[in-house]
Design a protein around this motif. Structure first.
Motif, PDB file in Angstrom:
ATOM      1  N   ASN A  28      -4.583   5.868   7.586  1.00 60.60           N
ATOM      2  CA  ASN A  28      -4.610   4.958   8.723  1.00 60.60           C
ATOM      3  C   ASN A  28      -5.866   5.072   9.574  1.00 60.60           C
ATOM      4  N   GLN A  72       0.853  -1.176   0.000  1.00 60.48           N
ATOM      5  CA  GLN A  72       0.000   0.000   0.000  1.00 60.48           C
ATOM      6  C   GLN A  72       0.893   1.230   0.000  1.00 60.48           C
ATOM      7  N   LYS A 107      -1.406   5.511   2.250  1.00 56.46           N
ATOM      8  CA  LYS A 107      -2.106   4.960   3.403  1.00 56.46           C
ATOM      9  C   LYS A 107      -2.922   6.022   4.117  1.00 56.46           C
ATOM     10  N   GLY A 123      -5.485   6.012  -1.570  1.00 57.59           N
ATOM     11  CA  GLY A 123      -5.559   5.446  -0.236  1.00 57.59           C
ATOM     12  C   GLY A 123      -6.884   4.717  -0.062  1.00 57.59           C
ATOM     13  N   THR A 124      -7.064   4.106   1.106  1.00 56.70           N
ATOM     14  CA  THR A 124      -8.264   3.306   1.351  1.00 56.70           C
ATOM     15  C   THR A 124      -9.438   4.127   1.859  1.00 56.70           C
TER      16      THR A 124
END
Lengths: 110, 113
Positions: free
Chosen positions: B7, B2, B5, B104-105
Motif C-alpha cells: 500500500n 490484487q 498488496k 505486489g506492486t
C-alpha cells in the motif's frame, strides 16, 4: 551455477513491427520459465509461463505470444507491436519456490 | 483482484535507521513469501523468503516477519544503507501444485544520507 540471459538489452521498434525477445538459461535442466512485463510505475505482470518444451500458459489476453522450442530457451514474440507494449520485459526461471530474473529488455514502441 | 498488496508506493528513511516495508495478502492458500529488490533497468534479485510455518526469518540486516492471522508480512532492514535504495517487491505462492508467484506492486525505498 545457473545464469539467465536476455537479449537484446534495449529495443526501439515502430508500431506494427514484429518482435522477438529471447531468453536462455544455463546450468539447470527442465526449469519453469516465465515472462513478465513491468510497465512504467507499475508492478510485475506475469505474461506467460512454461513448465516444459512446447508447454505455454498465457496469463493475460494480448497480442504477444511465447514459445519454448528448447528446454532452456524461451521466446516472446509479437506479429504487430502496439504502443501499449512498451515496457521492461523480464524473463525468469524458478528454483524450488524462488524465481531468478534475467537482466531485462527495455522495449520502446514508437 | 490484487491478491498481494503493497500500500505504500514509496518510503524515505534516514541512513542508519530501520526501514520497514509492508505487504498484505488476501489469498489464504499462500504459504510461501518472498522479497525481491530491484534497481532501475535491472532484473529483480531475490532477497529473503519465509515459509508459513515460521513467523520470522533473518539474514544479516534483513528480517522478514509473517503474521498469518493478519495476512501481513513485513521486511525490516537495519541499519539502512544508501545502497538499499531500490524498489522492493513482495511475492507469494501457494506452494502445493502452483508454479506461479503473485507479486505486489512494489515500494520505492529511498535512503537519505
Amino acid at each position: 551455477s545457473q545464469t539467465i540471459h536476455q537479449w537484446p538489452a534495449t529495443l526501439v521498434q515502430p508500431v506494427g513491427s514484429p518482435l522477438s525477445l529471447e531468453c536462455t538459461v544455463e546450468g539447470t535442466s527442465n526449469p519453469n520459465l516465465y515472462w513478465y512485463r513491468q510497465a512504467a510505475g507499475r508492478g510485475l505482470q506475469l505474461l506467460f509461463y512454461s513448465v516444459g518444451i512446447g508447454q505455454i500458459s498465457s496469463e493475460v489476453p494480448q497480442n504477444l505470444s511465447a514459445s519454448r522450442p528448447q528446454d532452456r530457451q524461451f521466446i516472446l514474440s509479437s506479429k504487430k507491436l502496439l504502443l501499449s507494449d512498451s515496457g521492461f520485459y523480464l524473463c525468469a526461471w524458478s528454483g524450488y519456490y524462488e524465481q531468478f530474473f534475467g537482466p531485462g529488455t527495455r522495449l520502446t514502441v514508437l | 483482484d490484487q491478491q498481494v498488496k503493497q500500500n505504500s508506493p514509496s518510503l524515505s528513511v534516514q541512513e542508519g535507521r530501520i526501514s520497514i516495508l509492508n505487504c498484505d495478502y488476501t489469498n489464504s492458500m499462500f504459504d510461501y513469501f518472498l522479497w525481491y529488490k530491484k534497481y532501475p533497468a535491472e532484473g529483480p534479485t531475490f532477497l529473503i523468503s519465509i515459509s508459513s510455518i515460521k513467523d520470522k526469518n533473518e539474514d544479516g540486516r534483513f528480517t522478514v516477519f509473517l503474521n498469518k492471522s493478519a495476512k501481513h508480512l513485513s521486511l525490516h532492514i537495519v541499519p539502512s544503507q544508501p545502497g538499499d535504495s531500490a524498489v522492493y517487491f513482495c511475492a507469494a505462492i501457494a506452494a502445493r501444485g502452483n508454479e506461479k508467484l503473485t507479486f505486489g506492486t512494489g515500494t520505492r525505498l529511498t535512503i537519505i544520507p
